[in-house]
Enzyme design. Structure first.
Site, PDB file in Angstrom:
ATOM      1  N   ASP A  10       0.728  -1.119  -0.532  1.00  0.00           N
ATOM      2  CA  ASP A  10       0.136   0.382  -0.050  1.00  0.00           C
ATOM      3  C   ASP A  10       0.889   1.015  -0.047  1.00  0.00           C
ATOM      4  O   ASP A  10       0.911   2.108   0.853  1.00  0.00           O
ATOM      5  CB  ASP A  10      -1.528  -0.007   0.899  1.00  0.00           C
ATOM      6  CG  ASP A  10      -0.399   0.216   2.610  1.00  0.00           C
ATOM      7  OD1 ASP A  10       0.969  -0.659   2.745  1.00  0.00           O
ATOM      8  OD2 ASP A  10      -0.523   0.177   3.412  1.00  0.00           O
ATOM      9  N   ASP A  14       7.868   3.747   3.147  1.00  0.00           N
ATOM     10  CA  ASP A  14       8.437   1.829   3.516  1.00  0.00           C
ATOM     11  C   ASP A  14       7.936   1.295   1.913  1.00  0.00           C
ATOM     12  O   ASP A  14       9.095  -0.160   1.970  1.00  0.00           O
ATOM     13  CB  ASP A  14       8.920   1.812   4.836  1.00  0.00           C
ATOM     14  CG  ASP A  14       7.400   1.499   5.218  1.00  0.00           C
ATOM     15  OD1 ASP A  14       5.724   2.166   5.157  1.00  0.00           O
ATOM     16  OD2 ASP A  14       6.743   0.628   5.886  1.00  0.00           O
ATOM     17  N   ASN A 156       1.709   0.955  16.773  1.00  0.00           N
ATOM     18  CA  ASN A 156       2.230   2.566  16.742  1.00  0.00           C
ATOM     19  C   ASN A 156       0.608   3.297  16.329  1.00  0.00           C
ATOM     20  O   ASN A 156       1.107   4.952  16.495  1.00  0.00           O
ATOM     21  CB  ASN A 156       3.080   1.740  15.381  1.00  0.00           C
ATOM     22  CG  ASN A 156       2.267   1.408  14.134  1.00  0.00           C
ATOM     23  OD1 ASN A 156       1.738   1.185  14.803  1.00  0.00           O
ATOM     24  ND2 ASN A 156       3.278   1.526  13.322  1.00  0.00           N
ATOM     25  N   GLU A 162      -0.498  -2.165  15.289  1.00  0.00           N
ATOM     26  CA  GLU A 162      -0.444  -1.820  14.626  1.00  0.00           C
ATOM     27  C   GLU A 162      -0.918  -1.479  13.549  1.00  0.00           C
ATOM     28  O   GLU A 162      -1.901  -1.775  14.074  1.00  0.00           O
ATOM     29  CB  GLU A 162       1.168  -3.281  14.313  1.00  0.00           C
ATOM     30  CG  GLU A 162       2.021  -2.716  13.288  1.00  0.00           C
ATOM     31  CD  GLU A 162       1.261  -2.928  11.635  1.00  0.00           C
ATOM     32  OE1 GLU A 162       1.610  -1.707  10.801  1.00  0.00           O
ATOM     33  OE2 GLU A 162       1.009  -3.504  11.814  1.00  0.00           O
ATOM     34  N   ASN A 164      -1.006  -2.029   9.910  1.00  0.00           N
ATOM     35  CA  ASN A 164      -1.647  -2.665   9.056  1.00  0.00           C
ATOM     36  C   ASN A 164      -2.583  -3.856   9.597  1.00  0.00           C
ATOM     37  O   ASN A 164      -3.885  -4.134   9.002  1.00  0.00           O
ATOM     38  CB  ASN A 164       0.051  -3.978   8.566  1.00  0.00           C
ATOM     39  CG  ASN A 164       0.583  -3.013   7.295  1.00  0.00           C
ATOM     40  OD1 ASN A 164       0.487  -1.697   7.112  1.00  0.00           O
ATOM     41  ND2 ASN A 164       1.398  -3.602   7.518  1.00  0.00           N
ATOM     42  N   HIS A 235       9.762  -0.085   7.780  1.00  0.00           N
ATOM     43  CA  HIS A 235       9.333  -1.177   8.296  1.00  0.00           C
ATOM     44  C   HIS A 235       9.271  -1.860   7.169  1.00  0.00           C
ATOM     45  O   HIS A 235      10.149  -3.174   7.383  1.00  0.00           O
ATOM     46  CB  HIS A 235       7.645  -1.295   8.401  1.00  0.00           C
ATOM     47  CG  HIS A 235       7.505  -0.201   9.451  1.00  0.00           C
ATOM     48  ND1 HIS A 235       7.594  -0.288  11.094  1.00  0.00           N
ATOM     49  CD2 HIS A 235       7.378   1.162   9.464  1.00  0.00           C
ATOM     50  CE1 HIS A 235       7.275   0.611  11.269  1.00  0.00           C
ATOM     51  NE2 HIS A 235       7.052   1.861  10.548  1.00  0.00           N
ATOM     52  N   ASP A 236       9.133  -1.310   5.816  1.00  0.00           N
ATOM     53  CA  ASP A 236       8.559  -3.055   4.968  1.00  0.00           C
ATOM     54  C   ASP A 236       9.519  -3.977   4.373  1.00  0.00           C
ATOM     55  O   ASP A 236       9.036  -5.036   3.886  1.00  0.00           O
ATOM     56  CB  ASP A 236       7.106  -2.258   3.900  1.00  0.00           C
ATOM     57  CG  ASP A 236       6.094  -1.770   4.147  1.00  0.00           C
ATOM     58  OD1 ASP A 236       5.456  -2.091   5.861  1.00  0.00           O
ATOM     59  OD2 ASP A 236       5.179  -1.127   3.959  1.00  0.00           O
TER      60      ASP A 236
HETATM   61  C1  BDR Z   1       3.203  -0.156   8.165  1.00  0.00           C
HETATM   62  O1  BDR Z   1       1.663   0.739   8.698  1.00  0.00           O
HETATM   63  C2  BDR Z   1       2.035   1.072   7.084  1.00  0.00           C
HETATM   64  O2  BDR Z   1       1.813   2.899   7.371  1.00  0.00           O
HETATM   65  C3  BDR Z   1       3.391   1.517   6.899  1.00  0.00           C
HETATM   66  O3  BDR Z   1       3.922   1.500   5.062  1.00  0.00           O
HETATM   67  C4  BDR Z   1       4.056   0.070   7.089  1.00  0.00           C
HETATM   68  O4  BDR Z   1       3.289  -1.206   6.270  1.00  0.00           O
HETATM   69  C5  BDR Z   1       4.148  -0.457  10.118  1.00  0.00           C
HETATM   70  O5  BDR Z   1       2.582   0.744  11.269  1.00  0.00           O
HETATM   71 CA    CA Z   2       3.526  -0.559   4.072  1.00  0.00          CA
END
Ligand code: BDR
Ligand code: CA
Length: 305
Positions: A10, A14, A156, A162, A164, A235-236
């Site tokens: 998406d 990252d 986060n 988190e 996703n 992250h990704d």
């Molecule tokens: C994930 O959330 C998205 O904002 C970033 O692309 C990453 O996949 C991190 O929490």
């Molecule tokens: Ca992502």
């Protein structure tokens, strides 16, 4: 033999780096880029995937758009982190890489059922859950799922969740319960992959147009670094790194359940490292230098861009 991967994403700053790492690593063959709504709406994440494919010279890989909303919930985006376009910070030319005429879920089913495919989802898990519902035999055909999402310590987007997983917890629950080989690369790991000023300087030093594009992205993204971190967590690409060079990302077996009902904890991944029947490998420790060597090497290998 390179491992064949489908990157479901998406983009997202990252995510863009995950695409570059996959494309620039001879150890993997990127067989498709599929998009999902998450960091931004589907039209934007898809266009961003086309943009990244264009600047990286990715010509022979289908880019297919997938689901435009979570299975059950309203879409939550992350414009505060990724901007109104989802990929703010760079002046993008119009992409020349087209969108494939196929729906991402159909493409995932078709390619994965042909065998020897590793799925690397780095956004909300909506496309994967839909693919599993559409073709349950996928769970036996897919070589591995290596996802970015979740955490075993903290969230986060909320204290517990988190991003996703928070966006589509029902989809995440389907993916974690599918019984296929699955690796969770969560925040505990990705918060070790920080784009510090030294890292950004190293990428700038490559001197190519593509490197300058990445620096533009990292400067925008870096200005939104969460408090307490020495750089923005990318992250990704950590999930891609786990496939490219598994030894860079240490994992422990655990049972992971996704909270779908919690009043305060919806989207939390509840991780039991003592479980007798683990359903996942959970990433714990990153070889930071090795990761950045890999990432910078991939941008360098792609070249001019
Ligand atoms: C994930 O959330 C998205 O904002 C970033 O692309 C990453 O996949 C991190 O929490
Ligand atoms: Ca992502």
């Amino acid at each position: 033999m390179p491992r064949r991967i489908i990157l479901d994403c998406d983009p997202g700053h990252d995510d863009a780096m995950a695409i570059l790492l996959a494309h620039g690593s001879p150890e993997v063959e990127l067989v498709a880029i599929t998009t999902v709504a998450g960091n931004q709406t589907l039209d934007k994440t898809s266009r961003n995937a086309q943009r990244v494919a264009t600047v990286a010279g990715i010509r022979d890989v289908p880019v297919a758009a997938g689901c435009d909303r979570p299975l059950l919930r309203e879409l939550v985006t992350a414009a505060d982190v990724h901007g109104t376009s989802g990929l703010d910070g760079h002046q993008w030319e119009d992409p020349t890489v087209p969108l494939a005429p196929t729906h991402a879920v159909d493409l995932i089913v078709e390619l994965a059922m042909a065998g020897d495919v590793t799925l690397v989802p780095v956004g909300p898990l909506t496309n994967l859950a839909m693919a599993l519902r559409r073709e349950p035999r996928l769970a036996d055909r897919v070589q591995e799922v290596v996802l970015m999402g979740g955490s075993f310590t903290r969230g986060n987007r909320t204290p517990a969740a988190e991003f996703n997983i928070l966006v589509d917890p029902e989809a995440a629950a389907i993916v974690f319960e599918a019984g296929w080989p699955l690796t969770m690369v969560g925040l505990d790991l990705t918060h070790q992959a920080l784009a510090t000023p030294e890292v950004v300087a190293r990428i700038r030093g490559l001197g190519t147009p593509l490197a300058r594009t990445v620096v533009d992205l990292l400067e925008f993204y870096g200005a939104r670094t969460p408090a307490g971190l020495a750089g923005a967590p990318v992250h990704d690409p950590c999930a891609v790194a786990r496939v490219v060079r598994p030894e860079l990302v240490e994992c422990l077996p655990a049972f992971v359940a996704v909270e779908t009902h919690g009043r305060w904890t919806s989207g939390m991944t509840v991780v039991d490292f003592r479980a007798e029947r683990p359903n996942a490998q959970v990433a714990t420790r990153l070889d930071v230098d090795g990761f950045w060597d890999l990432m910078v090497g991939a941008i360098e290998r792609i070249g001019g861009g």
